[in-house]
Enzyme design. Structure first.
Site, PDB file in Angstrom:
ATOM      1  N   SER A   1       3.204   3.631  -3.700  1.00  0.00           N
ATOM      2  CA  SER A   1       3.235   3.177  -2.314  1.00  0.00           C
ATOM      3  C   SER A   1       4.334   3.892  -1.532  1.00  0.00           C
ATOM      4  CB  SER A   1       3.422   1.652  -2.291  1.00  0.00           C
ATOM      5  OG  SER A   1       3.235   1.116  -1.015  1.00  0.00           O
TER       6      SER A   1
ATOM      7  N   HIS B   1      -1.925   4.493  -1.189  1.00  0.00           N
ATOM      8  CA  HIS B   1      -2.866   3.512  -0.631  1.00  0.00           C
ATOM      9  C   HIS B   1      -2.500   3.206   0.820  1.00  0.00           C
ATOM     10  CE1 HIS B   1       0.076   0.264  -0.726  1.00  0.00           C
ATOM     11  NE2 HIS B   1       0.344   0.558  -1.986  1.00  0.00           N
TER      12      HIS B   1
END
Length: 234
Positions: A119, A142
């Site tokens: 992330s 993501h």
């Protein structure tokens, strides 16, 4: 008397080192053949933002990292930074703040992804002058997520898009990956169960242009010493 004072100072120095490792995951390394002073920083667990996470959660607090980075930049005795990462991500604003700080340091910097850099950990991994990932290390890309109440309106979507673009632009600026490719990886629907995104393992992160090289702590130190020597010999 002098010997006693010297022994006491050494003991105090050792205690300070232990405290810095325990509390902040930080250590100054200077007993090497090259006589370079290296600041070791770690980004471990979840990156904590303005809200305090539970005591049972392993966290990295950005209010600990930012002052240390400022000290490194302003300290003439500091030659370079080695950044070790094993993080699941966390607060986006805090993670970007640390990444921008690392990227703006004039001293040579090298990162090493151990375990994972997921992330918001991706911008952190690419923020250094050179980056490594161990063969089993992972990077997860993501879309931006947000906790709490979400208002289903156009301004909410615009905010998410702006945040996402900030992340993509930073990664693309500090790596060889292109924004279009990163967005495609971010929106992948065929890999993560019940989620969007892509998992890159070891050499896959290098192939995508995110990380410079597959390697461990030995290569990371070798590269950092090389960058430091180049800077000193300018």
């Amino acid at each position: 008397m002098a010997e006693k004072q010297e022994t006491q100072e050494k003991q105090e120095t050792q205690e300070e080192k232990k405290e810095n490792i325990k509390e902040f995951g930080q250590l100054d390394l200077k007993n090497n053949r090259e006589n370079n002073r290296i600041s070791l920083l770690t980004i471990i667990g979840e990156i904590e933002g303005h809200d305090c996470l539970p005591a049972t959660t392993k966290t990295t607090k950005y209010e600990h990292i930012l002052p240390k980075l400022a000290e490194i930049e302003d300290n003439q005795d500091s030659d370079g930074v080695l950044l070790l990462l094993n993080t699941v991500g966390g607060d986006v604003e805090s993670g970007l703040a640390i990444a921008e700080m690392v990227a703006s340091i004039s001293k040579p910097t090298v990162s090493l992804v151990l375990g994972g850099s997921h992330s918001i950990g991706v911008p952190l991994a690419v923020s250094t002058d050179y980056s490594f990932i161990v063969p089993s290390g992972t990077m997860v890309i993501h879309p931006v997520r947000m906790n709490g109440t979400i208002i289903g309106a156009q301004p909410t979507y615009d905010y998410f898009k702006q945040m996402q673009n900030r992340i993509l632009k930073f990664i693309a600026t500090h790596s060889k990956a292109r924004e279009e490719r990163l967005e495609k990886l971010m929106m992948n629907t065929g890999m993560l169960t019940k989620d969007l995104g892509t998992i890159l393992v070891g050499s896959e992160a290098v192939e995508e242009g995110l990380i410079n090289e597959v390697g461990g702590i030995d290569k990371a130190f070798l590269k950092l010493h090389c960058l430091i020597d180049q800077r000193k010999n300018k």
